[in-house]
Design an enzyme around this catalytic site. Sequence first.
Site, PDB file in Angstrom:
ATOM      1  N   ASP A 107      19.901  37.363 -21.256  1.00  0.00           N
ATOM      2  CA  ASP A 107      20.092  38.163 -20.036  1.00  0.00           C
ATOM      3  C   ASP A 107      20.165  37.321 -18.767  1.00  0.00           C
ATOM      4  O   ASP A 107      19.794  37.771 -17.680  1.00  0.00           O
ATOM      5  CB  ASP A 107      18.961  39.216 -19.887  1.00  0.00           C
ATOM      6  N   LYS A 110      25.215  35.752 -18.471  1.00  0.00           N
ATOM      7  CA  LYS A 110      26.339  35.100 -19.187  1.00  0.00           C
ATOM      8  C   LYS A 110      27.613  35.931 -19.094  1.00  0.00           C
ATOM      9  O   LYS A 110      28.709  35.401 -18.930  1.00  0.00           O
ATOM     10  CB  LYS A 110      25.970  34.881 -20.665  1.00  0.00           C
ATOM     11  N   ALA A 133      23.341  41.778 -28.206  1.00  0.00           N
ATOM     12  CA  ALA A 133      23.668  41.298 -26.855  1.00  0.00           C
ATOM     13  C   ALA A 133      23.997  42.483 -25.954  1.00  0.00           C
ATOM     14  O   ALA A 133      24.464  43.520 -26.427  1.00  0.00           O
ATOM     15  CB  ALA A 133      24.873  40.362 -26.925  1.00  0.00           C
ATOM     16  N   GLY A 134      23.740  42.312 -24.674  1.00  0.00           N
ATOM     17  CA  GLY A 134      24.134  43.317 -23.679  1.00  0.00           C
ATOM     18  C   GLY A 134      24.615  42.564 -22.463  1.00  0.00           C
ATOM     19  O   GLY A 134      23.821  41.937 -21.772  1.00  0.00           O
ATOM     20  N   HIS A 135      25.919  42.542 -22.245  1.00  0.00           N
ATOM     21  CA  HIS A 135      26.499  41.755 -21.158  1.00  0.00           C
ATOM     22  C   HIS A 135      27.087  42.679 -20.097  1.00  0.00           C
ATOM     23  O   HIS A 135      27.881  43.553 -20.409  1.00  0.00           O
ATOM     24  CB  HIS A 135      27.568  40.789 -21.708  1.00  0.00           C
ATOM     25  N   GLN A 318      22.626  35.884 -26.323  1.00  0.00           N
ATOM     26  CA  GLN A 318      21.201  35.494 -26.374  1.00  0.00           C
ATOM     27  C   GLN A 318      20.969  34.207 -25.554  1.00  0.00           C
ATOM     28  O   GLN A 318      21.757  33.924 -24.659  1.00  0.00           O
ATOM     29  CB  GLN A 318      20.718  35.314 -27.821  1.00  0.00           C
ATOM     30  N   THR A 393      20.031  45.845 -20.727  1.00  0.00           N
ATOM     31  CA  THR A 393      21.375  46.395 -20.543  1.00  0.00           C
ATOM     32  C   THR A 393      21.615  47.556 -21.508  1.00  0.00           C
ATOM     33  O   THR A 393      22.196  48.572 -21.137  1.00  0.00           O
ATOM     34  CB  THR A 393      22.423  45.282 -20.796  1.00  0.00           C
ATOM     35  N   PRO A 398      11.926  47.473 -19.983  1.00  0.00           N
ATOM     36  CA  PRO A 398      11.637  46.635 -18.813  1.00  0.00           C
ATOM     37  C   PRO A 398      11.481  45.182 -19.265  1.00  0.00           C
ATOM     38  O   PRO A 398      10.869  44.906 -20.299  1.00  0.00           O
ATOM     39  CB  PRO A 398      10.308  47.184 -18.285  1.00  0.00           C
ATOM     40  N   VAL A 508      24.964  35.411  -6.110  1.00  0.00           N
ATOM     41  CA  VAL A 508      24.148  36.103  -5.108  1.00  0.00           C
ATOM     42  C   VAL A 508      24.266  37.625  -5.198  1.00  0.00           C
ATOM     43  O   VAL A 508      23.966  38.343  -4.258  1.00  0.00           O
ATOM     44  CB  VAL A 508      24.519  35.612  -3.678  1.00  0.00           C
TER      45      VAL A 508
HETATM   46  P1  GDP Z   1      23.689  38.516 -20.069  1.00  0.00           P
HETATM   47  O1  GDP Z   1      23.119  39.175 -21.271  1.00  0.00           O
HETATM   48  O2  GDP Z   1      23.339  37.090 -19.983  1.00  0.00           O
HETATM   49  O3  GDP Z   1      25.151  38.740 -19.933  1.00  0.00           O
HETATM   50  O4  GDP Z   1      23.009  39.210 -18.812  1.00  0.00           O
HETATM   51  P2  GDP Z   1      22.784  40.790 -18.604  1.00  0.00           P
HETATM   52  O5  GDP Z   1      24.055  41.414 -18.234  1.00  0.00           O
HETATM   53  O6  GDP Z   1      22.046  41.366 -19.760  1.00  0.00           O
HETATM   54  O7  GDP Z   1      21.753  40.758 -17.413  1.00  0.00           O
HETATM   55  C1  GDP Z   1      22.046  40.185 -16.184  1.00  0.00           C
HETATM   56  C2  GDP Z   1      21.885  41.278 -15.123  1.00  0.00           C
HETATM   57  O8  GDP Z   1      21.899  40.663 -13.861  1.00  0.00           O
HETATM   58  C3  GDP Z   1      23.027  42.273 -15.108  1.00  0.00           C
HETATM   59  O9  GDP Z   1      22.541  43.518 -14.706  1.00  0.00           O
HETATM   60  C4  GDP Z   1      23.970  41.703 -14.050  1.00  0.00           C
HETATM   61  O10 GDP Z   1      24.784  42.701 -13.439  1.00  0.00           O
HETATM   62  C5  GDP Z   1      22.971  41.167 -13.076  1.00  0.00           C
HETATM   63  N1  GDP Z   1      23.405  40.025 -12.273  1.00  0.00           N
HETATM   64  C6  GDP Z   1      24.122  38.947 -12.655  1.00  0.00           C
HETATM   65  N2  GDP Z   1      24.189  38.047 -11.653  1.00  0.00           N
HETATM   66  C7  GDP Z   1      23.493  38.574 -10.615  1.00  0.00           C
HETATM   67  C8  GDP Z   1      23.162  38.101  -9.320  1.00  0.00           C
HETATM   68  O11 GDP Z   1      23.503  37.000  -8.905  1.00  0.00           O
HETATM   69  N3  GDP Z   1      22.402  38.919  -8.554  1.00  0.00           N
HETATM   70  C9  GDP Z   1      21.965  40.143  -8.972  1.00  0.00           C
HETATM   71  N4  GDP Z   1      21.242  40.863  -8.155  1.00  0.00           N
HETATM   72  N5  GDP Z   1      22.259  40.606 -10.188  1.00  0.00           N
HETATM   73  C10 GDP Z   1      23.012  39.825 -11.011  1.00  0.00           C
HETATM   74  P1  IMO Z   2      21.985  38.778 -24.390  1.00  0.00           P
HETATM   75  O1  IMO Z   2      23.244  38.267 -25.017  1.00  0.00           O
HETATM   76  C1  IMO Z   2      17.676  39.251 -24.424  1.00  0.00           C
HETATM   77  C2  IMO Z   2      15.724  39.342 -28.351  1.00  0.00           C
HETATM   78  C3  IMO Z   2      15.079  40.665 -28.701  1.00  0.00           C
HETATM   79  C4  IMO Z   2      13.938  40.181 -29.558  1.00  0.00           C
HETATM   80  C5  IMO Z   2      14.536  39.016 -30.314  1.00  0.00           C
HETATM   81  C6  IMO Z   2      15.016  39.376 -31.711  1.00  0.00           C
HETATM   82  O2  IMO Z   2      22.157  40.074 -23.687  1.00  0.00           O
HETATM   83  O3  IMO Z   2      21.348  37.741 -23.568  1.00  0.00           O
HETATM   84  P2  IMO Z   2      17.121  40.738 -32.590  1.00  0.00           P
HETATM   85  O4  IMO Z   2      17.531  42.154 -32.396  1.00  0.00           O
HETATM   86  O5  IMO Z   2      18.126  39.755 -32.154  1.00  0.00           O
HETATM   87  O6  IMO Z   2      16.663  40.479 -33.991  1.00  0.00           O
HETATM   88  O7  IMO Z   2      15.827  40.540 -31.665  1.00  0.00           O
HETATM   89  O8  IMO Z   2      15.635  38.586 -29.545  1.00  0.00           O
HETATM   90  N1  IMO Z   2      17.146  39.441 -27.968  1.00  0.00           N
HETATM   91  C7  IMO Z   2      17.591  39.387 -26.713  1.00  0.00           C
HETATM   92  N2  IMO Z   2      16.928  39.314 -25.539  1.00  0.00           N
HETATM   93  N3  IMO Z   2      19.028  39.226 -24.429  1.00  0.00           N
HETATM   94  C8  IMO Z   2      19.709  39.265 -25.592  1.00  0.00           C
HETATM   95  O9  IMO Z   2      21.045  39.119 -25.647  1.00  0.00           O
HETATM   96  C9  IMO Z   2      18.992  39.381 -26.801  1.00  0.00           C
HETATM   97  N4  IMO Z   2      19.343  39.457 -28.099  1.00  0.00           N
HETATM   98  C10 IMO Z   2      18.213  39.476 -28.792  1.00  0.00           C
HETATM   99  O10 IMO Z   2      14.645  41.345 -27.560  1.00  0.00           O
HETATM  100  O11 IMO Z   2      12.913  39.676 -28.748  1.00  0.00           O
HETATM  101 MG    MG Z   3      21.964  40.791 -21.787  1.00  0.00          MG
END
Ligand code: GDP
Ligand code: IMO
Ligand code: MG
Length: 520
Positions: A107, A110, A133-135, A318, A393, A398, A508
């Site tokens: 998270d 990426k 994953a949740g992007h 991840q 995502t 939380p 930012v």
């Molecule tokens: P990923 O799994 O690595 O792709 O990241 P996620 O999408 O799960 O979580 C990143 C969160 O941060 C998302 O809600 C994005 O929209 C948010 N985000 C990314 N860059 C920024 C930033 O620079 N500032 C803020 N406030 N939010 C951001």
């Molecule tokens: P992105 O790509 C954050 C964590 C889970 C758990 C552990 C094992 O959005 O960054 P799993 O279901 O993979 O067997 O769970 O890994 N986890 C993540 N945490 N972002 C992710 O992906 C994750 N993918 C798995 O919360 O602790």
């Molecule tokens: Mg994510």
Amino acid sequence: MKAKKNIIKPTIEKAKTKVEQLNKTIKPKVKDVKKATKVKTQSIKTDTVKPIINKMKVDFEKSKHIIKEENQKITNKIVNTKNILISKIDQPKPFKTTAIIGCQWGDEGKGKITDYYSQNSDVIVRWSGGDNAGHTIVFDHQKYKLSIIPSGIFNKDSYCVIANGCVVNPEKLVSEIEYLKAAGFSCQNLRISDRAHIILSYHLAFDEYEEKIKGDKAIGTTKKGIGSCYADKVNRIGIRMGDLLDKDRLLELITDNLLIKNKILKNVYGYEKEFNAQTIYNRLLELLPYFKDLIIDTGQFLNEQLVRNKKILFEGAQGTLLDLDHGTYPFVTSSNPSASSIAIGSGISLKAINEIIGVTKAYSTRVGAGAFPSEVFGKLADYIRMTGNEYGTVSKRPRRIGWFDAVIAKYSAQINGFTSLAIMLLDVLTGIETLSICTHYTLNGEIIRYIPSQINNFNKCQPHFITMPGWNEDITNITSYDELPENAKNYLKKISELVGVPIRIFSVGPDRKQTIFIKE
Ligand code: GDP
Ligand code: IMO
Ligand code: MG
């Protein structure tokens, strides 16, 4: 080889002609010499003939020398031509490949960085993980959430690849294709590996029940069946995308799997219902038309793109600390999100990856259980969670919050070989009076700057921090590094110094436009 022959053959032909020409000029001279010698033996020993013979001898020696020199020149030319050919044909051009890697526990942002880079990429590849994953991607006032389809799908001119290292739930794949189609993105540019393993309903049941049985020792998985699907892969009983194209084999594989799995589920986990092979098979055949034409040998496809010198972007899922081998085992995922697995997960050579960008938050977060030395609680954690919208995502869980941990970032840099860092969510720290950065741990009184392999030792690590003054200015609208408040600049500089990697990007805000590239 053909090209080599085409260039070398004419060069050799040319050389032969030259030698023939030289021979033509020399032969008559040789004849003359012989004649003169004959005259000499006929005892016409006059003073006038002698100098002529001598001159002819000298000319003959000279000609021999010229031929030798010419031969050498031609040989050199052939060697040079060969070298040029080798460098042109056999030596690969420098690849245009970039990897986006999570530096922490996932998270990190990426998805946002992948979307940013994909605007200028020909192919975007997911090579590990599944819909755990949740992007999140934000542009043109729209927010998109993707789990299995690469975040590059918004660039309609590029290909998106789900490579062999991924595990794919066909239900999720189809719902994501439909979600994107409804938003105006056809997914015709998507390709799925015939070697990617399939997550089926029984994998989800195993994930759920195994977590349940662990009680308070549960990993806190996403319950997407990731671990159970990868376990089948390693156990060599997995079902792959390519198997969907062979109906008889597909039914046989599901039936064989369920013979054992139903027994375990019932007798070990107390699962009440039984999975039916025919039902699973029928459902797969219902879903197949949505993506059948997209299934290809993606390894072959990617290698062809490399040869054509296309720009390839590898989107990590991840994070390094969730890596099955190098993460905080056992509180990790079941794949290898670090850069070293790109080659195995996509079928390209290790040598093909040049840029490796480590994506990290300006602080830390973690979902699920496991050690987290720089974790903070109370009002500060609540403030960061609220400002950064730190909720899963997909799962909406939380996220746990912590200070930036330089030990973890440096460890990550070491494993992945980051060529630069992207520092995300810098805006979230605005308004915090004093910022902390974890610089090292102590374990049983000893200073350590690495991640202990045993989780019990990692749990015992005491974090040590430096503090830095924060800033109050709103930075969400700035467009260059120079506009950052001095304290924010110092904060970034300190991170770069502690991790030992230059920062090329900082972010930012969630929008694509709120991404700032630092010029060298
Ligand atoms: P990923 O799994 O690595 O792709 O990241 P996620 O999408 O799960 O979580 C990143 C969160 O941060 C998302 O809600 C994005 O929209 C948010 N985000 C990314 N860059 C920024 C930033 O620079 N500032 C803020 N406030 N939010 C951001
Ligand atoms: P992105 O790509 C954050 C964590 C889970 C758990 C552990 C094992 O959005 O960054 P799993 O279901 O993979 O067997 O769970 O890994 N986890 C993540 N945490 N972002 C992710 O992906 C994750 N993918 C798995 O919360 O602790
Ligand atoms: Mg994510």
